[in-house]
Design an enzyme around this catalytic site. Structure first.
Site, PDB file in Angstrom:
ATOM      1  N   VAL A  19      27.402  31.408  33.246  1.00  0.00           N
ATOM      2  CA  VAL A  19      28.056  31.273  31.761  1.00  0.00           C
ATOM      3  C   VAL A  19      27.092  31.754  30.494  1.00  0.00           C
ATOM      4  O   VAL A  19      27.252  32.460  29.743  1.00  0.00           O
ATOM      5  CB  VAL A  19      28.607  29.979  31.675  1.00  0.00           C
ATOM      6  CG1 VAL A  19      29.141  29.840  30.300  1.00  0.00           C
ATOM      7  CG2 VAL A  19      29.781  29.864  32.544  1.00  0.00           C
ATOM      8  N   LYS A  43      13.142  32.910  37.513  1.00  0.00           N
ATOM      9  CA  LYS A  43      14.526  33.397  36.978  1.00  0.00           C
ATOM     10  C   LYS A  43      14.223  33.989  35.863  1.00  0.00           C
ATOM     11  O   LYS A  43      14.604  34.986  35.096  1.00  0.00           O
ATOM     12  CB  LYS A  43      15.452  32.298  36.950  1.00  0.00           C
ATOM     13  CG  LYS A  43      17.077  32.822  36.607  1.00  0.00           C
ATOM     14  CD  LYS A  43      17.868  31.727  35.907  1.00  0.00           C
ATOM     15  CE  LYS A  43      18.620  31.229  37.218  1.00  0.00           C
ATOM     16  NZ  LYS A  43      19.656  30.499  36.744  1.00  0.00           N
ATOM     17  N   GLU A 154      34.588  28.341  27.514  1.00  0.00           N
ATOM     18  CA  GLU A 154      34.348  29.596  27.845  1.00  0.00           C
ATOM     19  C   GLU A 154      35.487  29.671  28.998  1.00  0.00           C
ATOM     20  O   GLU A 154      36.063  28.776  29.692  1.00  0.00           O
ATOM     21  CB  GLU A 154      33.280  30.071  28.704  1.00  0.00           C
ATOM     22  CG  GLU A 154      32.762  28.976  29.750  1.00  0.00           C
ATOM     23  CD  GLU A 154      33.539  29.386  30.935  1.00  0.00           C
ATOM     24  OE1 GLU A 154      33.972  30.529  31.339  1.00  0.00           O
ATOM     25  OE2 GLU A 154      33.215  28.610  31.954  1.00  0.00           O
ATOM     26  N   PHE A 252      48.452  36.189  37.905  1.00  0.00           N
ATOM     27  CA  PHE A 252      48.501  34.894  38.810  1.00  0.00           C
ATOM     28  C   PHE A 252      49.625  34.639  39.539  1.00  0.00           C
ATOM     29  O   PHE A 252      49.796  33.380  39.547  1.00  0.00           O
ATOM     30  CB  PHE A 252      47.911  33.814  37.510  1.00  0.00           C
ATOM     31  CG  PHE A 252      46.419  33.378  37.877  1.00  0.00           C
ATOM     32  CD1 PHE A 252      45.442  34.231  37.612  1.00  0.00           C
ATOM     33  CD2 PHE A 252      46.268  32.199  38.317  1.00  0.00           C
ATOM     34  CE1 PHE A 252      44.274  33.853  37.808  1.00  0.00           C
ATOM     35  CE2 PHE A 252      44.791  31.589  38.520  1.00  0.00           C
ATOM     36  CZ  PHE A 252      43.996  32.641  38.243  1.00  0.00           C
ATOM     37  N   LEU A 253      50.088  35.565  39.978  1.00  0.00           N
ATOM     38  CA  LEU A 253      51.369  35.485  40.943  1.00  0.00           C
ATOM     39  C   LEU A 253      51.030  35.609  42.350  1.00  0.00           C
ATOM     40  O   LEU A 253      52.389  35.658  43.063  1.00  0.00           O
ATOM     41  CB  LEU A 253      52.711  35.936  40.321  1.00  0.00           C
ATOM     42  CG  LEU A 253      53.314  35.145  39.099  1.00  0.00           C
ATOM     43  CD1 LEU A 253      54.564  35.822  38.742  1.00  0.00           C
ATOM     44  CD2 LEU A 253      53.764  33.784  39.372  1.00  0.00           C
ATOM     45  N   GLY A 256      48.387  33.263  48.402  1.00  0.00           N
ATOM     46  CA  GLY A 256      46.977  33.633  49.135  1.00  0.00           C
ATOM     47  C   GLY A 256      46.811  32.581  50.105  1.00  0.00           C
ATOM     48  O   GLY A 256      47.687  31.707  50.525  1.00  0.00           O
ATOM     49  N   GLY A 260      40.557  28.774  44.933  1.00  0.00           N
ATOM     50  CA  GLY A 260      39.236  28.198  45.217  1.00  0.00           C
ATOM     51  C   GLY A 260      38.404  28.716  44.222  1.00  0.00           C
ATOM     52  O   GLY A 260      38.634  29.044  43.079  1.00  0.00           O
ATOM     53  N   CYS A 263      35.659  26.782  39.834  1.00  0.00           N
ATOM     54  CA  CYS A 263      36.052  26.280  38.710  1.00  0.00           C
ATOM     55  C   CYS A 263      37.213  25.618  38.916  1.00  0.00           C
ATOM     56  O   CYS A 263      37.574  24.296  38.598  1.00  0.00           O
ATOM     57  CB  CYS A 263      36.571  27.374  37.735  1.00  0.00           C
ATOM     58  SG  CYS A 263      34.752  28.080  37.307  1.00  0.00           S
ATOM     59  N   ARG A 331      31.266  29.500  46.763  1.00  0.00           N
ATOM     60  CA  ARG A 331      31.816  27.953  46.260  1.00  0.00           C
ATOM     61  C   ARG A 331      33.054  27.711  46.507  1.00  0.00           C
ATOM     62  O   ARG A 331      33.877  28.604  45.759  1.00  0.00           O
ATOM     63  CB  ARG A 331      30.874  27.677  44.997  1.00  0.00           C
ATOM     64  CG  ARG A 331      29.513  27.618  45.106  1.00  0.00           C
ATOM     65  CD  ARG A 331      28.901  27.193  43.599  1.00  0.00           C
ATOM     66  NE  ARG A 331      29.194  28.429  42.679  1.00  0.00           N
ATOM     67  CZ  ARG A 331      28.940  28.863  41.540  1.00  0.00           C
ATOM     68  NH1 ARG A 331      28.713  27.536  40.817  1.00  0.00           N
ATOM     69  NH2 ARG A 331      29.386  29.753  40.952  1.00  0.00           N
TER      70      ARG A 331
HETATM   71  C1  UGA Z   1      38.836  30.638  36.679  1.00  0.00           C
HETATM   72  C2  UGA Z   1      39.826  31.107  35.354  1.00  0.00           C
HETATM   73  O1  UGA Z   1      40.746  32.097  35.784  1.00  0.00           O
HETATM   74  C3  UGA Z   1      38.922  31.553  34.159  1.00  0.00           C
HETATM   75  O2  UGA Z   1      39.617  31.697  33.007  1.00  0.00           O
HETATM   76  C4  UGA Z   1      38.024  30.381  33.898  1.00  0.00           C
HETATM   77  O3  UGA Z   1      36.950  30.792  32.725  1.00  0.00           O
HETATM   78  C5  UGA Z   1      37.030  30.156  35.042  1.00  0.00           C
HETATM   79  O4  UGA Z   1      38.082  29.674  36.061  1.00  0.00           O
HETATM   80  C6  UGA Z   1      36.150  29.015  34.710  1.00  0.00           C
HETATM   81  O5  UGA Z   1      36.644  27.666  34.480  1.00  0.00           O
HETATM   82  O6  UGA Z   1      34.821  29.226  34.369  1.00  0.00           O
HETATM   83  P1  UGA Z   1      37.460  32.181  38.433  1.00  0.00           P
HETATM   84  O7  UGA Z   1      37.122  30.944  38.902  1.00  0.00           O
HETATM   85  O8  UGA Z   1      36.469  33.365  38.194  1.00  0.00           O
HETATM   86  O9  UGA Z   1      38.148  31.902  36.976  1.00  0.00           O
HETATM   87  O10 UGA Z   1      38.566  32.692  39.353  1.00  0.00           O
HETATM   88  P2  UGA Z   1      40.019  33.073  39.214  1.00  0.00           P
HETATM   89  O11 UGA Z   1      40.214  34.772  39.030  1.00  0.00           O
HETATM   90  O12 UGA Z   1      40.801  32.317  38.434  1.00  0.00           O
HETATM   91  O13 UGA Z   1      40.563  32.814  40.874  1.00  0.00           O
HETATM   92  C7  UGA Z   1      40.586  31.688  41.340  1.00  0.00           C
HETATM   93  C8  UGA Z   1      41.333  31.698  42.592  1.00  0.00           C
HETATM   94  O14 UGA Z   1      42.499  31.797  42.468  1.00  0.00           O
HETATM   95  C9  UGA Z   1      40.470  32.344  43.422  1.00  0.00           C
HETATM   96  O15 UGA Z   1      40.506  31.779  44.856  1.00  0.00           O
HETATM   97  C10 UGA Z   1      41.645  33.635  43.672  1.00  0.00           C
HETATM   98  O16 UGA Z   1      41.832  34.356  44.925  1.00  0.00           O
HETATM   99  C11 UGA Z   1      42.927  32.620  43.440  1.00  0.00           C
HETATM  100  N1  UGA Z   1      44.056  33.529  42.837  1.00  0.00           N
HETATM  101  C12 UGA Z   1      44.013  34.165  41.859  1.00  0.00           C
HETATM  102  C13 UGA Z   1      45.278  33.810  43.675  1.00  0.00           C
HETATM  103  O17 UGA Z   1      45.201  33.205  45.050  1.00  0.00           O
HETATM  104  N2  UGA Z   1      46.252  34.449  43.436  1.00  0.00           N
HETATM  105  C14 UGA Z   1      46.206  35.025  42.127  1.00  0.00           C
HETATM  106  O18 UGA Z   1      47.292  35.594  41.796  1.00  0.00           O
HETATM  107  C15 UGA Z   1      45.167  34.917  41.373  1.00  0.00           C
END
Ligand code: UGA
Length: 473
Positions: A19, A43, A154, A252-253, A256, A260, A263, A331
């Protein structure tokens, strides 16, 4: 004074991890002067030389540009970064502590380190995801009435963090002192994003409420997928059908193997803790976590069924280990959770992931890592797609079919073109869909070569649907 000089602020970013580095590099690209601090000397040395080890599109480019323009530099330790700063961003980790609550040790130690060094009138901004009330607590620890503490969460996704920073859906800034909130909001004015100015507690709440809503949305869709399987419906058509409703949206639909990453799991647990502390039983959220564990177990059940009822001693080839495609982050990866469940039932696992070259702590010992996707097929009783890497769609499935012991793929991401696979003899079992049986061998041979060419490579992700990636013709 030129417009650029009026806009430019002197910014310190404490913590140059995922971040912090994105925040620093992007703020520098907007025209601010940014000093990023980190406790790790190596780093800092690497970043100062423009070496970015985080896998994130455009991040290395922005770091290089910032360094070259003299707008970005890296220093060891928070105290070296703050003496000249107008705005100090706290971007230190807030991992899951005992019982699921956020561990604020890093935030507290930075505050202790910088409190006497902060220039009068500067603003401290919390970007880390922290429990509601942390800005107030930080102000208390600082004990500097001349320094305002602002919450500015963020919303960066791994794999598109720079894009998310520079084209945000919204900016959220919270502080009881409106002038401090406005000064922080002004840092982003060039982005032209909708800005929510509020109090600190509400801003802190926005972050949890957003991530937990996303987690609930995914658990909902995974539950709908299970019901689709039981009732003979197709979840891709169902989600397409509901997604056109603008109140729901298509994003986000995707069902899977469970959600995970670093976050969503951490933040759902922390929000539950926050709720419990406020004597509120957030049943809906608890159910979302339970549904997520159930989804992982369901994926194991699918694999067990695919190999005939017992996993003991069965060789299973895993495609994908990271928590989502486009990252090297393992993670809280649902892929690893499913792998652990398979191993617990005695499966012999071999896994390939384009961004993972070796086992890491926390991975089940029964998982062997290979650097060649073809090797996962040798003698496999089943192949399992766990991460939606687009390249898995264009593997040489004809060759994989020759190497496996049994031609069955459990596609937990509904990623693959089932028509292509069935023509080379694979049965494909997805999530929320009917299984696609293999085509008879004679028909399969005829169709094999043209089928491999029929992949629609422009549709990189499973949800970029086209007739080529539909299961039904
Ligand atoms: C998530 C949020 O989407 C961000 O908005 C937020 O800023 C971030 O956490 C954070 O708190 O820093 P991220 O952890 O990078 O982002 O990942 P995502 O893209 O949200 O995916 C999360 C999980 O959901 C993954 O395991 C992904 O495979 C799964 N997912 C996502 C699905 O199974 N289906 C979907 O349609 C979308």
């Amino acid at each position: 004074m030129s417009e650029d000089r009026m806009f430019m602020r002197r910014i310190a970013v404490i913590g140059s991890g995922y971040v912090g580095l994105t925040t620093g590099a992007c703020l520098a690209s907007l025209g601010h002067r940014v000093v990023c601090a980190d406790v790790e000397k190596t780093k800092v040395a690497r970043l100062s030389a423009g070496e970015v080890s985080i896998r994130e599109p455009r991040l290395a480019e922005l770091v290089a540009q910032g360094l070259a323009a003299g707008r970005l530099r890296f220093v060891i330790g928070a105290s070296a970064a703050v003496p000249d700063a107008e705005v100090v961003f706290l971007c230190v980790p807030t991992p899951m502590g005992a019982g699921g609550a956020a561990d604020l040790t890093a935030v507290e130690s930075v505050v202790a380190e910088v409190r006497e060094l902060l220039p009068a009138g500067c603003v401290v901004v919390n970007k880390s995801t922290v429990p509601v009330g942390t800005a107030a607590r930080t102000a208390q620890l600082l004990a500097r009435p001349d320094v305002a503490v602002v919450s500015n969460p963020e919303f960066l996704r791994e794999g598109s963090a720079v894009e998310d920073f520079l084209k945000p859906d919204r900016i959220v800034v919270g502080c009881e002192a409106q002038d401090a909130a406005e000064r922080v909001a002004a840092l982003y004015s060039r982005l032209g994003a909708p800005t929510v100015l509020t109090d600190a507690a509400s801003a802190e709440m926005v972050k949890y409420a957003a991530n937990c809503f996303l987690a609930m949305k995914l658990s909902y869709v995974n539950a709908v997928a299970e019901l689709c399987e039981r009732l003979g419906a197709d979840v891709l058509d169902v989600t397409e059908g509901i997604g056109y409703d603008r109140r729901i949206g298509q994003a986000f639909l995707q069902p899977g193997p469970g959600w995970g990453g670093s976050c969503l799991p951490k933040d759902t647990h922390a929000f539950l803790q926050v709720s419990a502390a406020a004597k509120f039983d957030f049943e809906l959220l608890r159910a979302s976590l339970d549904t997520n564990s159930r989804q992982q177990a369901r994926m194991m059940d699918k694999v067990r069924d695919a190999v005939g009822g017992s996993l003991a001693g069965q060789r299973i080839g895993l495609l994908g280990l990271t928590f989502k495609a486009g990252t090297d982050d393992l993670r809280d990866s649902p892929a690893l959770a499913v792998a652990a469940l398979l191993a617990a039932e005695g499966a012999d696992l071999i896994g390939y992931d384009p961004s993972v070259r070796a086992a890491v702590p926390g991975m089940t010992d029964d998982l062997q890592i290979t650097d060649d996707p073809i090797k996962v097929a040798s003698g496999a009783a089943a192949l399992v797609v766990l991460t939606e890497w687009p390249e898995f769609r264009v593997l040489d499935w004809g060759l994989l079919a020759e190497l496996v012991e049994r031609r069955v793929v459990v596609d937990t991401r509904n990623l693959l073109d089932a028509d292509v696979l069935r023509r080379v003899g694979f049965e494909v079992r997805g999530v929320g869909r009917r299984a696609t049986p293999a085509v008879e061998p004679s028909a399969a041979i005829q169709a094999e070569s043209s089928a491999v060419l029929s992949y629609d490579q422009s549709s990189q992700l499973p949800h970029a649907r086209s007739t080529a990636c539909r299961w039904r013709g």
